[in-house]
Design an enzyme around this catalytic site. Sequence first.
Site, short mmCIF file in Angstrom:
data_model
loop_
_atom_site.label_atom_id
_atom_site.label_comp_id
_atom_site.label_asym_id
_atom_site.label_seq_id
_atom_site.Cartn_x
_atom_site.Cartn_y
_atom_site.Cartn_z
N GLU A 106 50.14 33.61 26.34
CA GLU A 106 50.66 33.68 24.98
C GLU A 106 52.10 33.23 24.86
O GLU A 106 52.60 33.06 23.76
CB GLU A 106 50.43 35.08 24.38
CG GLU A 106 51.24 36.19 24.97
CD GLU A 106 50.95 37.48 24.23
OE1 GLU A 106 49.80 37.93 24.29
OE2 GLU A 106 51.86 38.02 23.58
N ARG A 135 56.07 53.76 9.72
CA ARG A 135 54.67 53.34 9.84
C ARG A 135 53.76 54.02 8.82
O ARG A 135 52.62 54.36 9.10
CB ARG A 135 54.15 53.60 11.27
CG ARG A 135 54.74 52.64 12.29
CD ARG A 135 54.17 52.89 13.67
NE ARG A 135 54.59 54.18 14.19
CZ ARG A 135 54.00 54.82 15.18
NH1 ARG A 135 52.93 54.29 15.74
NH2 ARG A 135 54.45 55.97 15.60
N ARG A 188 47.66 48.35 13.96
CA ARG A 188 48.22 48.39 15.31
C ARG A 188 49.66 47.88 15.33
O ARG A 188 49.95 46.80 14.84
CB ARG A 188 47.39 47.51 16.25
CG ARG A 188 46.26 48.25 16.91
CD ARG A 188 46.79 49.21 17.95
NE ARG A 188 47.36 48.54 19.10
CZ ARG A 188 46.76 48.45 20.27
NH1 ARG A 188 45.58 48.98 20.45
NH2 ARG A 188 47.35 47.83 21.27
N CYS A 189 50.54 48.69 15.92
CA CYS A 189 51.93 48.29 16.02
C CYS A 189 52.36 48.33 17.48
O CYS A 189 51.79 49.07 18.27
CB CYS A 189 52.82 49.25 15.25
SG CYS A 189 52.43 49.31 13.51
N GLU A 219 47.14 54.38 37.15
CA GLU A 219 48.18 54.17 36.12
C GLU A 219 48.37 55.32 35.14
O GLU A 219 48.83 55.11 34.01
CB GLU A 219 47.95 52.85 35.35
CG GLU A 219 47.89 51.62 36.25
CD GLU A 219 47.69 50.30 35.49
OE1 GLU A 219 48.07 50.22 34.31
OE2 GLU A 219 47.16 49.36 36.11
N HIS A 245 36.06 46.24 26.32
CA HIS A 245 36.38 46.41 24.90
C HIS A 245 35.24 47.10 24.16
O HIS A 245 35.40 47.51 23.02
CB HIS A 245 36.68 45.07 24.25
CG HIS A 245 37.80 44.34 24.93
ND1 HIS A 245 39.11 44.72 24.79
CD2 HIS A 245 37.80 43.29 25.78
CE1 HIS A 245 39.87 43.91 25.52
NE2 HIS A 245 39.10 43.04 26.12
N1 GLN Z 1 46.71 46.81 35.15
C1 GLN Z 1 46.60 46.86 33.75
C2 GLN Z 1 45.52 47.85 33.35
O1 GLN Z 1 44.57 47.99 34.04
C3 GLN Z 1 46.27 45.53 33.16
C4 GLN Z 1 46.23 45.57 31.65
C5 GLN Z 1 46.14 44.24 30.99
O2 GLN Z 1 45.87 43.26 31.62
N2 GLN Z 1 46.35 44.20 29.70
O3 GLN Z 1 45.61 48.51 32.35
#
Ligand code: GLN
Length: 758
Positions: A609, A16, A519-520, A488, A698
Amino acid sequence: MVTTHNLGFPRIGARRELKFAQEAFWKGQITEEELQITGTDLRRKHWHSQRKLDRVPVGDFSFYDQVLDMSFTLGNLPERVSETGGSALDQYFRVARGRSGQEPSCCGVQAGEMTKWFDTNYHYIVPEFQQDTRFQLNADRLIEQINEARAQGLIPKPVIIGPVTYLWLGKSKDDSDRLTLLDSLLPVYSELLDLMSNHGIDWVQVDEPALVADLDADWRHAFSLAYHHLKTSRLKLLVTTYFGELRENLQMACELPVAGLHLDAISAPQEVARMVDWLPPHKQLSLGVINGRNIWRTDLGKTLDWLEQVHEKLGDRLWLAPSCSLLHVPVDLNSEEKLDPEIRGWLAFALQKLDELAILATALNQGRNAVRKELAESALATENRKTSGRVHNPSIETRIQAIRPDLGQRQSPYSARITAQQQKLDLPLFPTTTIGSFPQTRDIRQARLQFRKGTLTEAAYRQRIREEVSRCIDEQEILGLDVLVHGEAERNDMVEYFGEQLEGYAFSQFGWVQSYGSRCVKPPILFGDISRPRAMTLEWTRYAQSLTEKPVKGMLTGPVTILNWSFVRDDQPRRDTCLQLALAIREEVLDLEAAGVGIIQIDEAALREGLPLRKSDWSDYLDWAIEAFRIAANGVRDETQIHTHMCYSEFNDIIEAIARMDADVITIETSRSDMELLDAFRGFRYPNDIGPGVYDIHSPNIPDSEQIKSLMVKAAEQIPAERLWVNPDCGLKTRQWEEVIPALKNMVAAARELRERI
Ligand code: GLN
Ligand code: ZN
């Protein structure tokens, strides 16, 4: 003799290198000159490793994106950028990444829109058009690179995006018909071709992958118009198509007045024979015979079995290449020292794929005997993979056979379920929740790194994650959210985390593939039948639930998303692999339910996608994809609430399939589209609960509660209030706690005010 060539080489570098140089340049840590030197070095290295080919691709290297490069070559940059001045490279990155208004030098510049490159996970910068767009040739970059390759003693074959695909990929900013620009675009292409011809170029690769898409009569006509115009050029054009079948465009493609055509024989094997028969005898046919989209070794003997016949018919007119640019695969398998040797023996990355290409060419040119050893090795690897006990697990194959339609069926319809769920959960109107992840702090990532390196014990690492879960629950309690999540913290990535715990997955160390710009992604390798040796998320969810009276939502990644973000097997249909993943996720769902988890979210961020390029293939994909989700999710009792999450905003054309998933609640991205996307749900009378995102995760901006409230009021005009949830657009893992807390505080306040109002 057959001619060998390559459509494109991964530009990011085996380690990279390009990514690190780009990012250093953006941070001002290296100069433009230093970045250019990295580029030159990488190109030199990449051409060197392609030196066995008869022709090497030139112009496939890019500092950000090949479509953006083409826009620059054609002098088509948005006015808002050309007005800002600065060096060419500054302007280039300004289109690619935008510029924030906070920069001292000037005002903000909006970045170009980014979208997926056909059905790959690569994203390109969308060309912008207006009725008065004018083009002007700027070929310095290409000419320089042609000279560089030639200085290395190689025969350069410049790669450009063809005029029709270039227009097709772009977007009109003023609703004008971009196809009308073809007339003014073509002279610039002619000029470019003439210039290359003056530089001694004989063949140019003109990428026209739009030929594998659904084209209406106007676009089809544009193809013949364009290539009749370019016919006057002194060069030979090789028009390349890839990623799919040409179908109704095949004959038109064969008739284009060009010197050669490239067909992706991996995704359109059944079109090879037609192409061989139809292509006029003065044209060359390039066949993409090595898969440029996945990482499996080719069964060379099997390929030769049909390729030899084609060669017999075409003789020297036959060219060989990978199916598409190798941009979509990692660079070098030889870097992978930790990969299990048996599995490694089944794989080929870009460099190994080029070796395979050379072997095939030698076998055709000199007979199979000349590469007897190599062919034997390939046969052995194929045989080994076909029969390996690590790939095939008969008990799983039996379970797949035994799937009956009712496996994905909930016990009762939504209307009955939601009553049972309400009774159990007793949530207020406009319940608030989040999408799953909370900020992944530096500290968490460092702990994980230390654990992986062995400098932190497993016990200490787990303790660290528990602390994080506990903090996350505390914060959510203070905020007053209604449905909590564990956050998470234990996940590096929403697919990799599950892959690591499933049997049938392997992981590379350096298997990076460019997603966009710097971004990879490093897709995990799904090589065998999938099983779940033990619960994957139970411990964390249970622990989180033990800390609070509020319901904690279990958090899983769905089978379709796991499939679409992995390198998957090519020895069985994607559907079968997806169903295996579905069964594994189903086990996790049932374990969570049995442990008392009343709400379980199954993310399908990548469902959309995976849609095939051709609309006529959509329903087949959606049928098995939705079936897989239903199998994963719907084994639960009525009172267990299933959520799903999708982070995109185009639902109109798949809303019926989404409804078939029958999730009790779907959370989606809407904040930036101003709730417009709810039209799709209302129009279709989507029956279940919806959480339209009200916080654009975002952006670092913190939405105020008035803003959130007005979004929700808009939503309530379209969807009955009792079916609405209040939540952000997506997970919060890329944000900072300092941003998340005030934003969620405003979100909760907005929900409370809404409740009072109704
Ligand atoms: N549960 C995931 C998170 O909150 C969902 C991420 C996603 O949809 N790209 O990060
Ligand atoms: Zn999301």
